[in-house]
Design a protein around this motif. Sequence first.
Motif, PDB file in Angstrom:
ATOM      1  N   PRO A 147     -60.004 -19.021 -44.086  1.00 29.23           N
ATOM      2  CA  PRO A 147     -58.672 -18.539 -43.717  1.00 29.23           C
ATOM      3  C   PRO A 147     -57.639 -19.020 -44.729  1.00 29.23           C
ATOM      4  N   SER A 148     -56.654 -18.200 -44.972  1.00 32.09           N
ATOM      5  CA  SER A 148     -55.549 -18.561 -45.855  1.00 32.09           C
ATOM      6  C   SER A 148     -54.280 -17.906 -45.324  1.00 32.09           C
ATOM      7  N   VAL A 149     -53.150 -18.472 -45.707  1.00 25.66           N
ATOM      8  CA  VAL A 149     -51.857 -17.976 -45.232  1.00 25.66           C
ATOM      9  C   VAL A 149     -51.722 -16.487 -45.558  1.00 25.66           C
ATOM     10  N   GLY A 150     -51.338 -15.724 -44.540  1.00 29.73           N
ATOM     11  CA  GLY A 150     -51.132 -14.287 -44.702  1.00 29.73           C
ATOM     12  C   GLY A 150     -52.313 -13.437 -44.268  1.00 29.73           C
ATOM     13  N   ARG A 151     -53.487 -14.048 -44.081  1.00 27.95           N
ATOM     14  CA  ARG A 151     -54.659 -13.278 -43.643  1.00 27.95           C
ATOM     15  C   ARG A 151     -54.496 -12.824 -42.202  1.00 27.95           C
ATOM     16  N   VAL A 152     -55.025 -11.666 -41.890  1.00 29.70           N
ATOM     17  CA  VAL A 152     -55.002 -11.145 -40.526  1.00 29.70           C
ATOM     18  C   VAL A 152     -56.307 -11.538 -39.847  1.00 29.70           C
ATOM     19  N   VAL A 153     -56.185 -12.114 -38.652  1.00 33.81           N
ATOM     20  CA  VAL A 153     -57.339 -12.490 -37.837  1.00 33.81           C
ATOM     21  C   VAL A 153     -57.104 -11.973 -36.424  1.00 33.81           C
ATOM     22  N   HIS A 154     -58.069 -12.161 -35.560  1.00 32.96           N
ATOM     23  CA  HIS A 154     -57.902 -11.821 -34.149  1.00 32.96           C
ATOM     24  C   HIS A 154     -57.777 -13.105 -33.348  1.00 32.96           C
ATOM     25  N   TYR A 155     -56.855 -13.113 -32.390  1.00 33.38           N
ATOM     26  CA  TYR A 155     -56.623 -14.238 -31.494  1.00 33.38           C
ATOM     27  C   TYR A 155     -56.952 -13.782 -30.092  1.00 33.38           C
ATOM     28  N   LEU A 156     -57.711 -14.572 -29.346  1.00 33.64           N
ATOM     29  CA  LEU A 156     -58.028 -14.226 -27.963  1.00 33.64           C
ATOM     30  C   LEU A 156     -57.051 -14.946 -27.051  1.00 33.64           C
ATOM     31  N   SER A 157     -56.187 -14.157 -26.397  1.00 30.08           N
ATOM     32  CA  SER A 157     -55.165 -14.732 -25.519  1.00 30.08           C
ATOM     33  C   SER A 157     -55.804 -15.421 -24.324  1.00 30.08           C
ATOM     34  N   HIS A 158     -55.032 -16.247 -23.642  1.00 25.75           N
ATOM     35  CA  HIS A 158     -55.535 -16.968 -22.473  1.00 25.75           C
ATOM     36  C   HIS A 158     -55.547 -16.099 -21.223  1.00 25.75           C
ATOM     37  N   GLY A 159     -54.649 -15.145 -21.132  1.00 24.50           N
ATOM     38  CA  GLY A 159     -54.531 -14.369 -19.899  1.00 24.50           C
ATOM     39  C   GLY A 159     -53.853 -15.217 -18.830  1.00 24.50           C
ATOM     40  N   THR A 160     -53.667 -14.643 -17.663  1.00 28.78           N
ATOM     41  CA  THR A 160     -53.038 -15.373 -16.552  1.00 28.78           C
ATOM     42  C   THR A 160     -54.097 -16.191 -15.808  1.00 28.78           C
ATOM     43  N   PRO A 161     -53.658 -17.164 -15.030  1.00 32.35           N
ATOM     44  CA  PRO A 161     -54.627 -17.978 -14.282  1.00 32.35           C
ATOM     45  C   PRO A 161     -55.526 -17.125 -13.394  1.00 32.35           C
TER      46      PRO A 161
END
Length: 92
Positions: free
Chosen positions: A11-25
Amino acid sequence: MSHSAPSRPRPSVGRVVHYLSHGTPVRDDGTQAFPAQCRAATVTEVDEDDPTRVGLLVHNPTGNFFHPLAAGGSSQDEAKQQPGSWHWPEVV
């Protein structure tokens, strides 16, 4: 002739990745109002000691969310893709 596995991108600054959100409880019945979702994110910083831990700008339909290293950052989790982790975008 030996063949080595292709190296994983770093990974390096500016790269696009996917983040998996936490969602609601999770509710008592096991459901969630909003389940974890894969979101586009931009790497904003990379931990010098652990390059799999990064700071992110997460792009949500309702606004952006910053997850900086100072607040814990986000670790890479290609295998399990746990909420709060990042991974490289799938090849489509």
